[in-house]
Design an enzyme around this catalytic site. Structure first.
Site, PDB file in Angstrom:
ATOM      1  N   ILE A  22      10.318 -11.839   0.586  1.00 39.11           N
ATOM      2  CA  ILE A  22       9.876 -12.617  -0.581  1.00 39.11           C
ATOM      3  C   ILE A  22      10.575 -12.137  -1.850  1.00 39.11           C
ATOM      4  CG2 ILE A  22       7.884 -13.102  -2.067  1.00 39.11           C
ATOM      5  CD1 ILE A  22       6.220 -13.135   0.589  1.00 39.11           C
ATOM      6  N   ARG A  42      12.640   1.123  -4.552  1.00 37.40           N
ATOM      7  CA  ARG A  42      13.132   2.433  -4.120  1.00 37.40           C
ATOM      8  C   ARG A  42      14.199   2.336  -3.036  1.00 37.40           C
ATOM      9  NH1 ARG A  42       7.689   4.631  -1.019  1.00 37.40           N
ATOM     10  NH2 ARG A  42       7.747   3.198   0.752  1.00 37.40           N
ATOM     11  N   LEU A  67       7.969   3.327  -7.145  1.00 39.42           N
ATOM     12  CA  LEU A  67       6.944   2.687  -7.974  1.00 39.42           C
ATOM     13  C   LEU A  67       5.605   3.407  -7.922  1.00 39.42           C
ATOM     14  CD1 LEU A  67       8.126  -0.873  -7.143  1.00 39.42           C
ATOM     15  CD2 LEU A  67       7.790  -0.071  -9.482  1.00 39.42           C
ATOM     16  N   ASN A  97       1.204  -4.056   3.468  1.00 43.67           N
ATOM     17  CA  ASN A  97      -0.038  -4.111   4.231  1.00 43.67           C
ATOM     18  C   ASN A  97       0.013  -2.956   5.233  1.00 43.67           C
ATOM     19  OD1 ASN A  97      -2.357  -4.781   5.625  1.00 43.67           O
ATOM     20  ND2 ASN A  97      -1.891  -6.966   5.677  1.00 43.67           N
ATOM     21  N   SER A 143      -2.497 -11.536  -2.370  1.00 37.07           N
ATOM     22  CA  SER A 143      -2.604 -11.827  -0.949  1.00 37.07           C
ATOM     23  C   SER A 143      -3.958 -12.429  -0.629  1.00 37.07           C
ATOM     24  CB  SER A 143      -2.419 -10.542  -0.132  1.00 37.07           C
ATOM     25  OG  SER A 143      -2.806 -10.726   1.216  1.00 37.07           O
ATOM     26  N   TYR A 156      -5.112  -1.887   1.306  1.00 35.94           N
ATOM     27  CA  TYR A 156      -4.394  -3.077   0.869  1.00 35.94           C
ATOM     28  C   TYR A 156      -5.365  -4.119   0.314  1.00 35.94           C
ATOM     29  CZ  TYR A 156      -1.016  -6.950   1.150  1.00 35.94           C
ATOM     30  OH  TYR A 156      -0.180  -8.002   0.859  1.00 35.94           O
ATOM     31  N   ALA A 187      -0.597 -16.370   1.865  1.00 30.64           N
ATOM     32  CA  ALA A 187      -1.325 -16.156   3.128  1.00 30.64           C
ATOM     33  C   ALA A 187      -0.309 -15.795   4.216  1.00 30.64           C
ATOM     34  CB  ALA A 187      -2.142 -17.386   3.490  1.00 30.64           C
TER      35      ALA A 187
END
Length: 263
Positions: A22, A42, A67, A97, A143, A156, A187
């Site tokens: 993504i 990273r 991060l 996740n 999410s 998560y 989703a």
């Protein structure tokens, strides 16, 4: 549609994933709109993406950053600010996740929060002075797990619930600065990470079919490109009166009546 993103400095965290992820898809979409993509991640893959874009004549920047480390995040924001003088949009995209469930240690749970939630706060905090200069916008990637739960992923789920809370909180906080803050909720999207996960399962193809059959619109997964397109529209001036919103890009997976799935 011209989204008027040409020469806009858009920072995307976690955008040095595999091709087709993504974050990487968002970066490519930004480049296609003439924006200036800034990758904060990273993974050394970012150096290759930076060169690939620059070789095409696109002004792009990769800032290698862990991060979970606020010191590195502050340094990344400073580097971006010094180079461009402004940030037109920040897309907090990082997320893993990681399967940190109730059986995990407290340290593992805290680590999940650091990556999936605290990084959003840190990145926004340190980028904010540069966003304020141009009344830019902030977009958080969320999410469906924050709304539906999933099981065995407390870290998560808690993080992504927090991301939605911060989205509304920041939208209120920054109204006076004319800064819009929204969240995209994803989703089931077919990414390299999803493909890897399916391949770890004994009944992977069967599991995949069961998931896809539960997606009301066209019984298919959302593509990363569809997510990227929604992100770009939301950060653009075409969405100039939209703030504090949770925009669900999921083919109706979360909200639509399950009776739609009857065959």
């Amino acid at each position: 549609m011209d989204l008027h993103l040409k020469d806009k400095v858009v920072v995307v965290t976690g955008a040095a994933g595999l091709k087709g992820s993504i974050g990487e898809t968002i970066i490519q979409a930004l480049a296609n709109e003439g924006a200036i993509p800034v990758i904060v991640c990273r993974n050394d893959r970012g150096f290759g993406y930076e060169k690939e874009l620059q070789d095409k004549g696109i002004d792009a920047l990769f800032v290698k950053t862990d991060l979970t480390d606020p010191v590195q995040v502050a340094a990344a924001a400073k580097k971006i600010g010094e180079k461009y003088g402004r940030i037109d949009a920040l897309i907090n995209n990082i997320g893993v996740n990681d399967g940190v469930g109730l059986d995990a240690s407290i340290d593992d749970f805290m680590g999940s929060l650091k990556l999936n939630l605290v990084s959003f706060f840190a990145m926004t905090k340190f980028c904010l002075p540069y966003i304020k200069k141009v009344q830019g916008t902030i977009l958080n990637i969320g999410s469906k797990v924050s709304l539906t739960g999933q099981g065995a992923t407390s870290g998560y789920a808690a993080s992504k619930g927090g991301v939605l809370g911060l989205t509304r909180e920041w939208a209120v906080d920054l109204i006076k600065d004319h800064i819009r803050v929204n969240a995209i909720i994803i989703a089931e999207s077919w990414t390299p990470a999803y493909d890897t996960w399916i391949k770890t399962l004994e009944n992977g193809e069967e599991k995949l079919k069961a998931i896809v059959d539960k997606i009301p619109l066209e019984n298919r997964m959302t593509t990363p490109q569809e997510i990227a397109d929604t992100c770009l529209f939301t950060i653009s001036k075409k969405a100039s009166h939209t703030t504090g919103q949770f925009i669900t890009v999921d083919g109706g997976y979360v909200h639509l009546d399950r009776s739609l799935l009857s065959k």
